[in-house]
Design a protein around this motif. Structure first.
Motif, PDB file in Angstrom:
ATOM      1  N   ASN A 193       0.865  -1.271   0.008  1.00  0.00           N
ATOM      2  CA  ASN A 193       0.049   0.038  -0.071  1.00  0.00           C
ATOM      3  C   ASN A 193       0.976   1.291  -0.175  1.00  0.00           C
ATOM      4  OD1 ASN A 193      -3.409   0.311   1.539  1.00  0.00           O
ATOM      5  ND2 ASN A 193      -2.040   1.821   0.267  1.00  0.00           N
ATOM      6  N   ILE A 194       1.951   1.204   0.813  1.00  0.00           N
ATOM      7  CA  ILE A 194       2.913   2.241   0.838  1.00  0.00           C
ATOM      8  C   ILE A 194       3.463   2.559  -0.609  1.00  0.00           C
ATOM      9  CG2 ILE A 194       4.942   3.332   1.717  1.00  0.00           C
ATOM     10  CD1 ILE A 194       4.254   1.652   4.465  1.00  0.00           C
ATOM     11  N   ALA A 195       4.021   1.730  -0.851  1.00  0.00           N
ATOM     12  CA  ALA A 195       4.755   1.591  -2.439  1.00  0.00           C
ATOM     13  C   ALA A 195       3.915   2.059  -3.432  1.00  0.00           C
ATOM     14  CB  ALA A 195       5.320   0.145  -2.722  1.00  0.00           C
ATOM     15  N   ALA A 196       2.479   1.448  -3.495  1.00  0.00           N
ATOM     16  CA  ALA A 196       1.281   2.091  -4.529  1.00  0.00           C
ATOM     17  C   ALA A 196       0.989   3.414  -4.283  1.00  0.00           C
ATOM     18  CB  ALA A 196       0.407   1.206  -4.327  1.00  0.00           C
ATOM     19  N   ASP A 197       1.148   3.767  -3.151  1.00  0.00           N
ATOM     20  CA  ASP A 197       0.919   5.534  -2.993  1.00  0.00           C
ATOM     21  C   ASP A 197       2.211   6.130  -3.200  1.00  0.00           C
ATOM     22  OD1 ASP A 197      -1.496   5.105  -1.946  1.00  0.00           O
ATOM     23  OD2 ASP A 197      -0.960   5.412   0.217  1.00  0.00           O
ATOM     24  N   PHE A 198       3.397   5.730  -3.298  1.00  0.00           N
ATOM     25  CA  PHE A 198       4.468   6.352  -3.572  1.00  0.00           C
ATOM     26  C   PHE A 198       4.604   6.576  -5.328  1.00  0.00           C
ATOM     27  CE2 PHE A 198       7.724   5.393  -0.057  1.00  0.00           C
ATOM     28  CZ  PHE A 198       7.190   6.284   0.768  1.00  0.00           C
ATOM     29  N   GLU A 199       4.092   5.485  -5.813  1.00  0.00           N
ATOM     30  CA  GLU A 199       3.937   5.443  -7.453  1.00  0.00           C
ATOM     31  C   GLU A 199       3.057   6.412  -7.955  1.00  0.00           C
ATOM     32  OE1 GLU A 199       3.708   1.605  -9.821  1.00  0.00           O
ATOM     33  OE2 GLU A 199       1.878   2.386 -10.085  1.00  0.00           O
ATOM     34  N   ILE A 200       1.953   6.648  -7.183  1.00  0.00           N
ATOM     35  CA  ILE A 200       0.955   7.752  -7.874  1.00  0.00           C
ATOM     36  C   ILE A 200       1.014   9.007  -7.233  1.00  0.00           C
ATOM     37  CG2 ILE A 200      -0.681   5.965  -8.583  1.00  0.00           C
ATOM     38  CD1 ILE A 200      -2.296   6.149  -6.193  1.00  0.00           C
ATOM     39  N   ASN A 201       1.467   9.269  -6.164  1.00  0.00           N
ATOM     40  CA  ASN A 201       1.309  10.485  -5.196  1.00  0.00           C
ATOM     41  C   ASN A 201       2.259  11.660  -6.016  1.00  0.00           C
ATOM     42  OD1 ASN A 201      -0.770   9.888  -3.869  1.00  0.00           O
ATOM     43  ND2 ASN A 201       0.427   9.568  -1.928  1.00  0.00           N
ATOM     44  N   ASP A 202       3.392  10.997  -6.479  1.00  0.00           N
ATOM     45  CA  ASP A 202       4.418  11.908  -7.076  1.00  0.00           C
ATOM     46  C   ASP A 202       4.099  12.621  -8.361  1.00  0.00           C
ATOM     47  OD1 ASP A 202       4.843   9.931  -8.619  1.00  0.00           O
ATOM     48  OD2 ASP A 202       7.122   9.883  -8.068  1.00  0.00           O
ATOM     49  N   SER A 203       2.883  12.155  -8.829  1.00  0.00           N
ATOM     50  CA  SER A 203       2.260  13.009  -9.981  1.00  0.00           C
ATOM     51  C   SER A 203       1.547  14.214  -9.837  1.00  0.00           C
ATOM     52  CB  SER A 203       1.419  11.971 -10.746  1.00  0.00           C
ATOM     53  OG  SER A 203       1.880  10.799 -10.872  1.00  0.00           O
ATOM     54  N   HIS A 204       1.932  15.326 -10.280  1.00  0.00           N
ATOM     55  CA  HIS A 204       1.229  16.463 -10.196  1.00  0.00           C
ATOM     56  C   HIS A 204       0.276  16.827 -11.433  1.00  0.00           C
ATOM     57  CE1 HIS A 204       0.642  20.578  -9.523  1.00  0.00           C
ATOM     58  NE2 HIS A 204       0.669  20.993 -10.767  1.00  0.00           N
ATOM     59  N   TRP A 205      -1.069  16.999 -10.940  1.00  0.00           N
ATOM     60  CA  TRP A 205      -2.224  17.301 -11.667  1.00  0.00           C
ATOM     61  C   TRP A 205      -2.638  18.753 -11.538  1.00  0.00           C
ATOM     62  CZ3 TRP A 205      -2.644  14.063 -15.502  1.00  0.00           C
ATOM     63  CH2 TRP A 205      -2.268  12.470 -15.057  1.00  0.00           C
ATOM     64  N   GLU A 206      -2.794  19.200 -12.803  1.00  0.00           N
ATOM     65  CA  GLU A 206      -3.362  20.870 -12.890  1.00  0.00           C
ATOM     66  C   GLU A 206      -4.691  20.823 -12.408  1.00  0.00           C
ATOM     67  OE1 GLU A 206      -2.627  24.616 -13.136  1.00  0.00           O
ATOM     68  OE2 GLU A 206      -1.098  23.039 -13.917  1.00  0.00           O
ATOM     69  N   GLY A 207      -4.985  21.637 -11.162  1.00  0.00           N
ATOM     70  CA  GLY A 207      -6.240  21.756 -10.563  1.00  0.00           C
ATOM     71  C   GLY A 207      -6.678  20.844  -9.286  1.00  0.00           C
ATOM     72  N   LEU A 208      -5.428  20.129  -8.881  1.00  0.00           N
ATOM     73  CA  LEU A 208      -5.644  19.108  -7.757  1.00  0.00           C
ATOM     74  C   LEU A 208      -4.619  19.474  -6.930  1.00  0.00           C
ATOM     75  CD1 LEU A 208      -6.656  15.856  -9.633  1.00  0.00           C
ATOM     76  CD2 LEU A 208      -8.154  17.389  -8.919  1.00  0.00           C
ATOM     77  N   SER A 209      -4.894  19.152  -5.670  1.00  0.00           N
ATOM     78  CA  SER A 209      -3.906  19.326  -4.416  1.00  0.00           C
ATOM     79  C   SER A 209      -4.069  18.290  -3.433  1.00  0.00           C
ATOM     80  CB  SER A 209      -3.837  20.679  -4.115  1.00  0.00           C
ATOM     81  OG  SER A 209      -5.140  21.058  -3.458  1.00  0.00           O
ATOM     82  N   MET A 210      -3.061  17.856  -2.752  1.00  0.00           N
ATOM     83  CA  MET A 210      -3.051  17.054  -1.530  1.00  0.00           C
ATOM     84  C   MET A 210      -3.611  17.604  -0.557  1.00  0.00           C
ATOM     85  SD  MET A 210      -0.030  14.762  -0.074  1.00  0.00           S
ATOM     86  CE  MET A 210       0.407  13.599  -1.631  1.00  0.00           C
ATOM     87  N   PRO A 211      -4.753  16.836   0.073  1.00  0.00           N
ATOM     88  CA  PRO A 211      -5.446  17.441   1.327  1.00  0.00           C
ATOM     89  C   PRO A 211      -4.383  17.920   2.573  1.00  0.00           C
ATOM     90  CG  PRO A 211      -6.506  15.570   0.543  1.00  0.00           C
ATOM     91  CD  PRO A 211      -5.112  15.440  -0.146  1.00  0.00           C
ATOM     92  N   GLU A 212      -4.523  18.910   2.773  1.00  0.00           N
ATOM     93  CA  GLU A 212      -3.426  19.483   3.887  1.00  0.00           C
ATOM     94  C   GLU A 212      -3.720  18.840   5.325  1.00  0.00           C
ATOM     95  OE1 GLU A 212      -3.643  23.744   4.401  1.00  0.00           O
ATOM     96  OE2 GLU A 212      -2.903  24.232   2.492  1.00  0.00           O
ATOM     97  N   ASP A 213      -4.830  18.374   5.689  1.00  0.00           N
ATOM     98  CA  ASP A 213      -5.046  17.911   6.843  1.00  0.00           C
ATOM     99  C   ASP A 213      -4.833  16.428   6.712  1.00  0.00           C
ATOM    100  OD1 ASP A 213      -5.778  20.440   8.123  1.00  0.00           O
ATOM    101  OD2 ASP A 213      -8.038  20.347   7.274  1.00  0.00           O
TER     102      ASP A 213
END
Length: 423
Positions: A106-126
């Motif tokens: 689960n950690i490795a899969a999150d690493f694979e997709i979370n480093d992608s930057h998409w215009e108009g989206l942002s990771m939740p601060e909280d």
């Protein structure tokens, strides 16, 4: 009733944020709108199962939506894209194929997709996600690479332990292991989303085709994914070997049962009561039906005989070969490499009906654990699944599509394309 009315508000927010994500990234719309929204307090933040049911914690939705409107849409949209990315990137299938530990995967899969930057989206601060750079790991790697890097640290690594403490289980859509809060495990199972392998394959292909035409900067790892979906480079020998092994593991154990044909070795201790002993065949039985009809080229037949010997060597088990055109011919037992000479002149050359070969395989004195059919695909197909695993290896010349059995009752896992142009 009060709880239902409360959740109707959260569901409206989630539907609106899904529409926002689809507007920002329209190529993901086929996947986004195939998902079913499930609101439950049993997940920490959000999760997805293999049927594309997406689970959201209502308190998370409320907290994110309490912020400024545009910010909340960007963050909830991020969660939507994050969860469907697990399905699009085949994380569950990849985890099961390699037998990975769910939490670490689960950690490795999150690493694979979370480093992608998409215009108009942002990771939740909280509710920040896991990023490889925060743990001194390179961006842009596949989950298998991250899994390997994390695994090398060992279970006593403080950094790894901190990661394991942070990770939140995102369900079977990530690692392939069902969770008790998923709809398949609840009384609501009858109303769950129904998504089979064929539907998932079509969704991935549609998203990939639209993403290929997308304007602007597309993250590099998604460009790579598009190429893999639209121009897959599959090691079909590895896939075949894996599926045959799985079929053998599932069936060999079932061939054992208690029998009175031979008494238990501990019989003397229980005299005069007679006890049975375990009986059955522990050796795997593999049957290979080889298409020898007139439509099979010399290259295909040569490759088919080579694959028979390859299966025998890699799995270290004998193979029973059944030549077949419109009818099945005498079975040939291949026990060693020197037996390959038996395959130099296979009977056939007439019409085509692989059903005859499959029926002959099922009628062998020792029923096979798995039947492999090597053909060019120009044959009538079985109309129902046999009682043993059936795998089709279909020869083709660099084609993106070729004849396949009906789906259902068969599935994409039953078919392996053998590209002669790449041999």
């Amino acid at each position: 009733m009060q709880k239902i009315r409360k959740y109707q508000t959260e569901e409206s927010i989630l539907r609106f944020s899904r529409a926002y994500a689809a507007q920002q990234l329209p190529w993901f719309a086929p996947a986004l709108y195939r998902c079913r929204i499930v609101i439950t307090e049993k997940v920490p933040i959000a999760a997805i199962d293999q049927q594309m049911n997406v689970y959201f914690n209502p308190s998370v939705v409320v907290k994110i939506s309490a912020s400024e409107r545009k910010k909340s849409l960007r963050e909830l949209g991020f969660l939507w894209i994050h969860e469907i990315s697990h399905i699009l990137r085949r994380h569950a299938e990849r985890a099961k194929e390699n037998g990975f530990y769910p939490q670490l995967w689960n950690i490795a899969a999150d690493f694979e997709i979370n480093d992608s930057h998409w215009e108009g989206l942002s990771m939740p601060e909280d509710f920040p996600g896991l990023l490889p750079k925060d743990y001194l790991l390179p961006n842009g790697q596949l989950a298998e690479k991250y899994y390997s890097l994390l695994g090398k640290e060992g279970g006593k690594s403080e950094r790894l332990q901190r990661l394991l403490d942070l990770v939140m289980d995102e369900g079977s859509g990530v690692h392939g292991h069902s969770r008790i809060w998923e709809l398949a495990s609840t009384p609501e199972a009858s109303s769950k989303n129904e998504v089979n392998e064929m539907v998932l394959s079509l969704i991935r292909k549609e998203v990939a085709e639209q993403l290929k035409q997308a304007p602007g900067n597309i993250p590099g790892n998604w460009r790579r994914w598009v190429n893999e979906i639209l121009q897959p480079k599959v090691d079909w020998r590895k896939v075949l070997r894996h599926r045959v092994k799985m079929a053998i593991q599932l069936s060999v154990g079932g061939r054992l049962d208690y029998s009175y044909q031979r008494f238990s070795r501990r019989q003397s201790a229980y005299h005069p009561v007679f006890l049975p002993s375990l009986s059955g065949d522990l050796e795997a039985q593999i049957a290979v039906v080889v298409d020898t009809s007139g439509s099979m080229s010399a290259q295909m037949l040569g490759q088919a005989t080579g694959e028979v010997c390859g299966i025998m060597k890699r799995l270290r088990v004998p193979v029973t070969v059944i030549p077949c055109d419109a009818r099945a011919y005498e079975p040939i037992r291949v026990n060693t490499s020197s037996d390959q000479i038996k395959l130099y002149q296979l009977s056939g050359g007439g019409g085509t009906d692989m059903n005859a070969g499959i029926e002959a395989a099922l009628a062998l004195p020792k029923k096979p654990n798995v039947i492999i059919v090597l053909t060019d695909g120009f044959t009538p197909w079985p109309v129902k699944l046999p009682e043993v695993s059936l795998i089709f290896g279909i020869f083709h010349q660099g084609k993106t599509s070729f004849p396949t059995p009906p789906m259902p009752p068969f599935s994409t896992s039953s078919v392996i394309g053998i590209d002669l142009a790449k041999l």
